[in-house]
Enzyme design. Structure first.
Site, short mmCIF file in Angstrom:
data_model
loop_
_atom_site.label_atom_id
_atom_site.label_comp_id
_atom_site.label_asym_id
_atom_site.label_seq_id
_atom_site.Cartn_x
_atom_site.Cartn_y
_atom_site.Cartn_z
N CYS A 249 -6.43 6.11 1.16
CA CYS A 249 -7.24 4.90 1.00
C CYS A 249 -8.73 5.17 1.27
O CYS A 249 -9.37 5.84 0.49
CB CYS A 249 -6.69 3.78 1.86
SG CYS A 249 -7.20 2.13 1.33
N GLY A 293 -10.82 -2.60 -1.44
CA GLY A 293 -11.77 -3.34 -2.25
C GLY A 293 -12.73 -2.46 -3.01
O GLY A 293 -13.56 -2.96 -3.78
N HIS A 334 -1.06 3.57 -0.20
CA HIS A 334 -0.48 3.84 1.11
C HIS A 334 0.94 4.40 0.99
O HIS A 334 1.90 3.65 0.83
CB HIS A 334 -0.44 2.56 1.95
CG HIS A 334 -1.79 2.12 2.40
ND1 HIS A 334 -2.32 2.48 3.62
CD2 HIS A 334 -2.74 1.36 1.79
CE1 HIS A 334 -3.53 1.96 3.75
NE2 HIS A 334 -3.81 1.28 2.65
N GLU A 336 2.70 5.55 3.33
CA GLU A 336 3.50 5.11 4.48
C GLU A 336 3.99 3.69 4.33
O GLU A 336 4.79 3.21 5.15
CB GLU A 336 2.67 5.24 5.77
CG GLU A 336 1.72 4.11 6.07
CD GLU A 336 0.49 4.06 5.18
OE1 GLU A 336 -0.26 3.08 5.27
OE2 GLU A 336 0.27 5.00 4.38
#
Length: 366
Positions: A249, A293, A334, A336
């Site tokens: 990210c 974002g 993500h 995870e």
């Protein structure tokens, strides 16, 4: 039930009912599409400074439990939903969502048309807003003027990153985890693989990190504009080529900027647990959990040593990168999950394999 207003910077006013804290709050309004996982969402540091809108109509029906937090202290500024479940029903539930928000001093509003709000965000982009009591003292025009005049915050990562390093011991590969606003799920996946993890603040220097002799470096998720995190960019730039790196990210974006690429702000971001991403290396499509974002500008990759490995099928944006010369790979989503599908969990295993192969190559060259 007390009434509450959600006032947007464009002058739109939503009338609803208050829950959570009684205080007023201001932030950037975003939406997330997950049907479940509100506890993980509320405790995700990547939402720092934001008022989170849940598009799923009923939130809070299974309460709050001890296990599903992604951070100790939630960073959101407020919560918006169509309907709040007043009496949760789940064997793991410790308290209601309302009681949890009261304890954390976070205000919420329910009973508004979240579909209309989501359409506004999709058409105009994420907007600044204020949650405030619906009383005679509220001057909507003054609130709108204040929102329009107030710039968005830029100190996101500084506020959610730890102030000092701390260990999460294991007997496997030593990993230095740069915490830009880490979800605990990332640390949990490294712990599952018995990694010896040292979590460090966002402004830790490359010299300090290399002094711990890591086998690999993890770049965590986090909130805000990656261009604001100048210390992290400089550190990553000085780490590339020294040791294997895996970024998630914000960590993905920071790696791109450290390599000479650029980022841009998405109109309304990617937030939810059902975003399809295609792996260009295998042709496989995986459903992913996302909360960001900003994205990497693909056109800015020309002239760098980076190549695209994953793309978002919804809008074609860059979702994964690999360095052409050094053992570094990153993803925008993500793996995870927490919440969301675990289709991409295998990337943690790839990181372990990358560290192991790097050690073998190092021994061969010795």
């Amino acid at each position: 039930m007390k009434k509450r207003l959600l006032i947007l910077e464009d002058g739109t006013v939503f009338n609803g009912y208050a829950f959570g804290s009684e205080r007023a709050s201001q932030g950037e309004v975003v939406f997330t599409t997950g049907m479940t996982g509100y506890q993980e969402t509320l405790s995700d540091p990547s939402f720092y400074g934001q008022i989170v809108t849940f598009t799923y109509p009923l939130i809070g029906n299974y309460g709050i439990n001890r296990d599903d937090f992604e951070s100790i202290t939630p960073a959101i500024r407020g919560m918006v939903c169509r309907e709040l479940a007043k009496e949760p029903s789940n064997f793991r539930s410790d308290l209601s969502l309302n009681d949890y928000l009261v304890s954390q001093d976070i205000p919420g509003i329910e009973g508004i048309d979240t579909r209309k709000l989501t359409r506004i965000i999709r058409s105009k982009g994420a907007v600044k807003a204020m949650l405030t009591a619906a009383d005679e003292d509220v001057n909507v025009e003054e609130v709108v003027a204040k929102l329009q005049a107030t710039p968005l915050i830029t100190n996101h990562v500084k506020e959610v990153s730890p102030k000092a390093a701390y260990p999460s011991p294991g007997r496997g590969k030593r990993v230095v985890l740069m915490d830009f606003g880490m979800k605990h799920g990332i640390l949990r996946e490294l712990n599952k693989r018995d990694c010896d993890v040292l979590v460090v603040p966002y402004n830790t220097s490359a010299q300090q990190i290399l002094a711990w002799h890591p086998d690999g470096i993890m770049l965590s998720n986090g909130p805000g504009d990656p261009a604001d995190v100048t210390e992290g960019i400089e550190t990553i730039r000085n780490l590339i080529g020294k040791v294997p790196i895996f970024g998630i990210c914000l960590g993905h974006q920071l790696f791109a900027l450290a390599s000479g690429a650029k980022s841009f702000k998405l109109p309304f971001g990617h937030r939810g647990g059902n975003h399809p991403v295609k792996d260009l290396r295998t042709g496989r499509t995986e459903l992913t959990s996302q909360n960001h974002g900003y994205a990497v500008d693909e056109s800015s990759l020309e002239g760098t040593d980076l190549e695209v490995t994953h793309i978002a099928l919804n809008d074609g944006t860059v979702e994964g990168l690999r360095h052409k010369k050094h053992p570094v790979f990153t993803v925008q989503y993500h793996p995870e999950a927490s919440p969301g599908p675990e289709d991409s969990n295998h990337l943690f295993d790839e990181f372990i394999e990358l560290m192991e192969s790097h050690v073998k190559e190092g021994k061969q060259h010795a």
